[in-house]
Design an enzyme around this catalytic site. Structure first.
Site, PDB file in Angstrom:
ATOM      1  N   HIS A 144      16.055   3.047  -9.200  1.00  9.82           N
ATOM      2  CA  HIS A 144      16.578   2.570  -7.928  1.00  9.82           C
ATOM      3  C   HIS A 144      17.885   3.273  -7.553  1.00  9.82           C
ATOM      4  O   HIS A 144      18.145   3.554  -6.382  1.00  9.82           O
ATOM      5  CB  HIS A 144      16.809   1.053  -7.983  1.00  9.82           C
ATOM      6  CG  HIS A 144      15.568   0.270  -7.689  1.00  9.82           C
ATOM      7  ND1 HIS A 144      15.342  -0.993  -8.183  1.00  9.82           N
ATOM      8  CD2 HIS A 144      14.470   0.571  -6.951  1.00  9.82           C
ATOM      9  CE1 HIS A 144      14.171  -1.434  -7.753  1.00  9.82           C
ATOM     10  NE2 HIS A 144      13.637  -0.508  -7.004  1.00  9.82           N
TER      11      HIS A 144
ATOM     12  N   GLU B 250      -0.428   0.491  -8.126  1.00  7.30           N
ATOM     13  CA  GLU B 250       0.636   0.932  -9.021  1.00  7.30           C
ATOM     14  C   GLU B 250       0.326   0.731 -10.497  1.00  7.30           C
ATOM     15  O   GLU B 250       1.112   1.161 -11.347  1.00  7.30           O
ATOM     16  CB  GLU B 250       1.928   0.172  -8.714  1.00  7.30           C
ATOM     17  CG  GLU B 250       2.421   0.323  -7.297  1.00  7.30           C
ATOM     18  CD  GLU B 250       3.643  -0.521  -7.029  1.00  7.30           C
ATOM     19  OE1 GLU B 250       4.760  -0.006  -7.209  1.00  7.30           O
ATOM     20  OE2 GLU B 250       3.483  -1.701  -6.660  1.00  7.30           O
TER      21      GLU B 250
ATOM     22  N   ASP C 178       5.336   3.840 -10.384  1.00  4.42           N
ATOM     23  CA  ASP C 178       4.894   2.875 -11.394  1.00  4.42           C
ATOM     24  C   ASP C 178       3.534   3.228 -11.976  1.00  4.42           C
ATOM     25  O   ASP C 178       3.267   2.940 -13.142  1.00  4.42           O
ATOM     26  CB  ASP C 178       4.841   1.464 -10.793  1.00  4.42           C
ATOM     27  CG  ASP C 178       6.192   0.760 -10.881  1.00  4.42           C
ATOM     28  OD1 ASP C 178       6.964   1.080 -11.802  1.00  4.42           O
ATOM     29  OD2 ASP C 178       6.478  -0.100 -10.036  1.00  4.42           O
TER      30      ASP C 178
ATOM     31  N   CYS D 169       2.947   7.016  -1.600  1.00  2.00           N
ATOM     32  CA  CYS D 169       4.347   6.843  -1.218  1.00  2.00           C
ATOM     33  C   CYS D 169       5.298   6.914  -2.411  1.00  2.00           C
ATOM     34  O   CYS D 169       6.458   6.530  -2.299  1.00  2.00           O
ATOM     35  CB  CYS D 169       4.549   5.525  -0.479  1.00  2.00           C
ATOM     36  SG  CYS D 169       4.162   4.070  -1.473  1.00  2.00           S
TER      37      CYS D 169
END
Length: 603
Positions: A208, A450, A474, A521
């Protein structure tokens, strides 16, 4: 030196403490003075030298921390005295007395001013030394005092670290932040006028914090491992956020090299600027939609400016990560509606809150999970916190009345889980309808793919959803059992692994049979090699960070879909991820050599 816009990733890790190799996660080349953020989670504090001119300021830091700690302890004593009785609370009076001891205070102050070390190190060293001397005397009483000293040392170090965080928010000169690790909220809170970039010991390309760096356009290198051992406050350092290079105390020759890199990056950006207005079409006429991943509404303008035709992923968790409270329905609606307004009729795909494994949310938990990446995160967290989930869904639905919006659920692992989430969405729609609130009653609802279970059950999911979006960050992590934020195994995080490619192929096939769209994405969608494989598998929508979009468009325009299909077909036949990655890199480099410019030979 100002940063520039480009994109890169490097998985090398070096041990030369002057010229370190980390993972480039946000492009840009900057040179500046270091500001080291101490890590209060460590059981020890490294010795850091300071310049003589700073000694007085460090001594003042210690004195302020000491006074603040005494104030805290007096408050704790008062509370403990009323709740537990005077005898039990006396321990805190010992702590106050220790922090008022003139001999102890002088030892710490002298260590700072005479040995020219940071206040953090001086506190840790003096308290550790005193504790060891007491422990050598033996006995239960001495052991208890050692425990008290450790507690007091930790309190002081926490106050010192907190004070430095506050100081970091009000820097008075351009600086490069150096730390063992940073949270997304810390990175998002940087003063862009004063923080040139950052480099940290931990982290991976899809963490992140790395995502925030790209969103803010801050040059950043993560996974440096030993950088904080080599750097002290005020040291001159240079970082290349594209190549993943950090140089401590560069000489003139090294600075010249960085100037050459900077000019090359400027030329590269200028060339890419000419591509942004051109259509994203392969050489044989196949259209590929290129859209952006965003974390903040103001990024929409950057997506459109750099050639994107919409937003394929709005990571709404950053509304939570960068706030000291859960954002209200109105606060969320304001953010979502702002995106819709800026997109002016173009599509916005909003992913519901994807948190739970982040260390920041774990730190706020009463009982942090032992393995949060396999725990209560993403859609699981939302389903167990229904009021919060409904608040977000209300805001999303209200925004959908203003323009084209799609809603997407993260980390879905089973069909019942998706149905549960959609049932809550339908309940919210019913509530809004009863209240007379406008929303898109035909809003499309999709899911992130994911985890392997979702990919393997894609056929069943395709009968339930309106669209798929493959989240490679992920999917790679869970398929290969590689923590995507761990710099020690960054070399194992390989999107072109045949197992990952096969899962993506199966998802695309299921989507095609059901007649629903599928996009990708994840951050890997912007990597030249993997993007080529994705197109070859049948993915026709690629979503990436805004600064990656021009390079991605250049790649699309430099290949034919037939070439992409041949490359993808060959990749799944390899039994080694390294062979697969090398094959893809070599083929794509031959087709579009400029796609690898500035990557130091790495994809």
């Amino acid at each position: 030196m100002p940063g520039v816009t480009a994109a890169a990733c490097d998985t090398g890790v070096g041990i030369d403490l002057q010229n370190l190799r980390g993972i480039g996660v946000s492009p840009g080349i900057v040179v500046g003075r270091a500001y080291v953020v101490e890590d209060r989670s460590r059981a020890y504090v490294r010795r850091r030298s300071i310049q003589r001119s700073r000694a007085e300021r460090e001594a003042e830091r210690f004195e302020r921390a000491r006074e603040a700690s005494i104030t805290e302890l007096n408050a704790v004593y008062a509370r403990a005295s009323s709740e537990m009785g005077e005898d039990a609370a006396k321990i805190f009076l010992f702590h106050v007395a220790a922090l008022s001891d003139k001999v102890l205070i002088k030892q710490i102050a002298d260590k700072i001013t005479e040995e020219l070390v940071t206040a953090d190190y001086a506190v840790w060293y003096v308290f550790r030394d005193l504790g060891q001397r007491l422990a050598s005397q033996g006995g239960e009483a001495m052991s208890a005092k050692v425990t008290d000293l450790n507690d007091l040392s930790a309190r002081l170090l926490d106050v010192l670290a907190g004070a430095k965080q506050t100081e970091m928010a009000s820097l008075d000169q351009p600086t490069i932040i150096v730390a063992r690790d940073l949270t997304p909220s810390q990175a998002a809170g940087f003063d862009r006028e004063m923080v040139l970039g950052f480099a940290i010991d931990l982290g991976g390309p899809t963490s992140h914090t790395a995502i925030v760096a790209r969103a803010l356009g801050l040059p950043a290198v993560v996974g440096c491992r030993q950088l904080t051992e080599a750097v002290s406050d005020g040291d001159l350092i240079a970082i290349d956020g594209r190549a993943g290079t950090v140089i401590v105390d560069p000489d003139e020759a090294m600075l010249d090299d960085f100037r050459v890199r900077l000019e090359a990056d400027r030329a590269r950006r200028s060339a890419l600027a000419e591509i942004t207005a051109l259509p994203a079409e392969t050489e044989d006429g196949e259209a590929v939609e290129i859209v952006g991943n965003i974390e903040f509404p103001d990024e929409v303008g950057q997506v459109l400016e750099l050639g994107g035709t919409g937003v394929g992923l709005y990571r709404t968790e950053f509304l939570f990560l960068t706030s000291d409270h859960d954002p209200s329905e109105e606060e969320q609606f304001e953010a979502y509606s702002r995106c819709v307004e800026l997109l002016d009729g173009r599509e916005l795909t909003i992913r519901t809150m994807d948190l739970g494994a982040d260390k920041q949310t774990q730190a706020k938990s009463d009982e942090p999970e032992r393995n949060p990446f396999l725990g209560l995160r993403s859609i699981r967290y939302c389903l167990q916190n229904e009021p919060m989930f409904k608040t977000q869904l209300r805001a999303i639905l209200r925004a959908s009345a203003l323009g084209p919006v799609k809603v997407m659920f993260p980390l879905i692992t089973s069909v019942p889980e998706f149905r549960h989430a959609k049932t809550i969405l339908l309940d919210v729609m019913e509530d809004l309808a009863d209240e007379g609130v406008e929303f898109d009653r035909e809003i499309r609802v999709g899911m992130m793919v994911e985890v392997p279970s979702a990919a393997m059950m894609a056929g069943a999911f395709a009968r339930e959803v309106d669209f798929f979006s493959i989240g490679t960050n992920d999917l790679v992590q869970y398929t290969l059992a590689v923590d995507r934020t761990n710099e020690r195994v960054a070399n194992l995080y390989q999107p072109c692994h045949p197992a990952v490619v096969k899962l993506v192929r199966d998802v695309v096939r299921a989507a095609k049979r059901a007649g629903i769209p599928v996009s990708c994405c994840g951050e890997a969608a912007a990597e030249p090699g993997f993007a080529t494989v994705l197109m070859g598998l049948g993915v026709r929508t690629l979503s990436a960070s805004p600064t990656s979009l021009p390079g991605l468009k250049r790649l699309v325009r430099g290949v034919s879909m037939a070439q992409c299909e041949r490359i993808a077909k060959r990749v799944v036949q390899f039994d080694s991820e390294h062979e697969a990655a090398s094959f893809v890199r070599d083929r794509v480099r031959n087709l579009v050599p400029e796609a690898f410019e500035g990557r130091d030979g790495l994809d």
